[in-house]
Write a protein that holds these residues in place. Structure first.
Motif, PDB file in Angstrom:
ATOM      1  N   GLY A  90       0.810  -1.209   0.000  1.00 18.08           N
ATOM      2  CA  GLY A  90       0.000   0.000   0.000  1.00 18.08           C
ATOM      3  C   GLY A  90       0.846   1.263   0.000  1.00 18.08           C
ATOM      4  O   GLY A  90       0.528   2.244  -0.678  1.00 18.08           O
ATOM      5  N   LYS A  91       1.956   1.246   0.744  1.00 18.81           N
ATOM      6  CA  LYS A  91       2.855   2.405   0.791  1.00 18.81           C
ATOM      7  C   LYS A  91       3.513   2.644  -0.568  1.00 18.81           C
ATOM      8  O   LYS A  91       3.684   3.786  -0.991  1.00 18.81           O
ATOM      9  CB  LYS A  91       3.938   2.201   1.854  1.00 18.81           C
ATOM     10  N   LEU A  94       0.876   4.089  -2.907  1.00 15.05           N
ATOM     11  CA  LEU A  94       0.646   5.490  -2.548  1.00 15.05           C
ATOM     12  C   LEU A  94       1.801   6.374  -3.026  1.00 15.05           C
ATOM     13  O   LEU A  94       1.587   7.460  -3.571  1.00 15.05           O
ATOM     14  CB  LEU A  94       0.466   5.611  -1.032  1.00 15.05           C
ATOM     15  N   ASP A  97       1.752   7.327  -6.741  1.00 14.26           N
ATOM     16  CA  ASP A  97       0.715   8.251  -7.197  1.00 14.26           C
ATOM     17  C   ASP A  97       1.394   9.566  -7.576  1.00 14.26           C
ATOM     18  O   ASP A  97       2.047  10.193  -6.737  1.00 14.26           O
ATOM     19  CB  ASP A  97      -0.303   8.473  -6.076  1.00 14.26           C
ATOM     20  N   GLN A 100       1.311  12.619  -5.306  1.00 14.67           N
ATOM     21  CA  GLN A 100       1.998  12.607  -4.012  1.00 14.67           C
ATOM     22  C   GLN A 100       3.336  13.338  -4.030  1.00 14.67           C
ATOM     23  O   GLN A 100       3.852  13.698  -2.984  1.00 14.67           O
ATOM     24  CB  GLN A 100       2.220  11.164  -3.536  1.00 14.67           C
ATOM     25  N   THR A 102       6.329  12.225  -4.359  1.00 15.26           N
ATOM     26  CA  THR A 102       7.271  11.499  -3.515  1.00 15.26           C
ATOM     27  C   THR A 102       8.487  11.097  -4.332  1.00 15.26           C
ATOM     28  O   THR A 102       8.347  10.558  -5.431  1.00 15.26           O
ATOM     29  CB  THR A 102       6.603  10.222  -2.949  1.00 15.26           C
ATOM     30  N   GLN A 147     -10.855   0.522  -1.962  1.00 17.15           N
ATOM     31  CA  GLN A 147     -10.036   1.726  -1.825  1.00 17.15           C
ATOM     32  C   GLN A 147      -8.614   1.465  -2.316  1.00 17.15           C
ATOM     33  O   GLN A 147      -8.012   2.316  -2.984  1.00 17.15           O
ATOM     34  CB  GLN A 147     -10.025   2.204  -0.368  1.00 17.15           C
ATOM     35  N   ARG A 151      -6.702   3.278  -5.498  1.00 14.45           N
ATOM     36  CA  ARG A 151      -5.370   3.902  -5.434  1.00 14.45           C
ATOM     37  C   ARG A 151      -4.455   3.344  -6.516  1.00 14.45           C
ATOM     38  O   ARG A 151      -3.625   4.067  -7.067  1.00 14.45           O
ATOM     39  CB  ARG A 151      -4.743   3.710  -4.050  1.00 14.45           C
ATOM     40  N   CYS A 152      -4.608   2.058  -6.826  1.00 16.65           N
ATOM     41  CA  CYS A 152      -3.766   1.434  -7.852  1.00 16.65           C
ATOM     42  C   CYS A 152      -4.003   2.049  -9.230  1.00 16.65           C
ATOM     43  O   CYS A 152      -3.116   2.041 -10.080  1.00 16.65           O
ATOM     44  CB  CYS A 152      -4.023  -0.070  -7.916  1.00 16.65           C
ATOM     45  N   ASN A 154      -4.071   5.025  -9.986  1.00 11.62           N
ATOM     46  CA  ASN A 154      -3.235   6.212 -10.166  1.00 11.62           C
ATOM     47  C   ASN A 154      -1.797   5.893 -10.557  1.00 11.62           C
ATOM     48  O   ASN A 154      -1.065   6.783 -10.975  1.00 11.62           O
ATOM     49  CB  ASN A 154      -3.233   7.050  -8.883  1.00 11.62           C
TER      50      ASN A 154
END
Length: 194
Positions: A90-91, A94, A97, A100, A102, A147, A151-152, A154
Motif C-alpha cells: 500500500g505504501k 501510494l 501516485d 503525491q 514522492t 479503496q 489507489r492502484c 493512479n
C-alpha cells in the motif's frame, strides 16, 4: 525452462501444492501466504530480434483483522506477516501516485514489493483484479479492498519493448535501464512542474 502449456501447468500445480491455507474464524480456506508465479517469456521470430518479457501472476492473501479471525500462535504470526507486506504494498502504491510528489519509492520494505517492482510503476502493463465479499458482515474488508484498487488506478507505468539481444547492440542493458529511468523521471518532473 518450459516450452509447452502442459509444462507450465505442471509447474503451477507444483506451486499450488506448496501453497499454505488454514481455517480461521472468518474463512474456511484462508491463504496463509501470497502466491507469486513468474513466467519469463522470450519470443523469437525468423529474421527478427528476440523480444523478452515477464509475466507475474500474483494472488495476494487478504488482510486479516486479528479480532475477527481470532488467530493465535502460528496463525497470528502468519497474519501479522501478511498484513505487514500488504501495508508495504500500500505504501508503494501510494508513493507511486503522481499527485503525491514522492521521490522515494519504498520497494525494499518487503520481499513482495521487491519482487513486484517492475509491475509497480515500472516497465510493464499491470492489471489488478480485486475480489470482495457480498455479505454485509465483510463490508469493512470489501471497502478497504476497493479503496486499495482505486489507489492502484493512479499508478502510471511506462511499458517498452525489451530486446533479448546482446547488450552492446542497444547501448548495454545497464544503459538501457538508465535511459528508461531518466525518461520516467523527466515525465514525473514535467508533471510536477505543471
Amino acid at each position: 525452462p518450459v516450452t509447452t502449456v502442459s509444462e507450465v501447468m505442471a509447474v503451477i500445480n507444483q506451486g499450488l501444492e506448496l501453497r499454505a491455507t488454514h481455517e480461521t474464524k472468518i474463512n474456511e480456506v484462508s491463504s496463509r501466504s501470497h502466491t507469486v508465479f513468474t513466467i519469463n517469456v522470450v519470443q523469437r521470430d525468423h529474421g527478427a530480434e528476440a523480444v523478452k518479457g515477464m509475466l507475474n501472476l500474483v494472488d495476494l492473501a487478504g488482510s486479516e483483522r486479528i479480532k475477527k479471525s481470532e488467530s493465535s500462535g502460528l496463525r497470528l504470526k502468519e497474519a501479522l506477516h501478511i498484513n505487514t507486506s500488504l501495508t508495504a504494498l500500500g505504501k508503494v502504491v501510494l508513493a507511486l501516485d503522481p499527485a503525491q510528489n514522492t521521490s522515494h519509492i519504498p520497494y525494499r520494505d518487503s520481499k513482495l514489493t521487491r519482487l513486484l517492482q517492475n509491475s509497480l510503476g515500472g516497465n510493464s502493463y499491470t492489471t489488478l483484479l480485486a475480489t470482495i465479499h457480498p455479505v454485509p458482515g465483510y463490508a469493512d474488508e470489501s471497502l478497504s479492498t476497493l479503496q486499495f484498487a482505486n489507489r492502484c488506478r493512479n499508478v502510471q507505468n511506462t511499458p517498452q519493448v525489451n530486446y533479448a539481444s546482446k547488450p552492446e547492440k542497444h547501448g548495454g542493458e545497464g544503459g538501457k535501464a538508465m535511459r528508461s529511468e531518466i525518461e520516467i523521471l523527466k515525465k514525473k518532473l514535467a508533471a510536477s512542474e505543471s
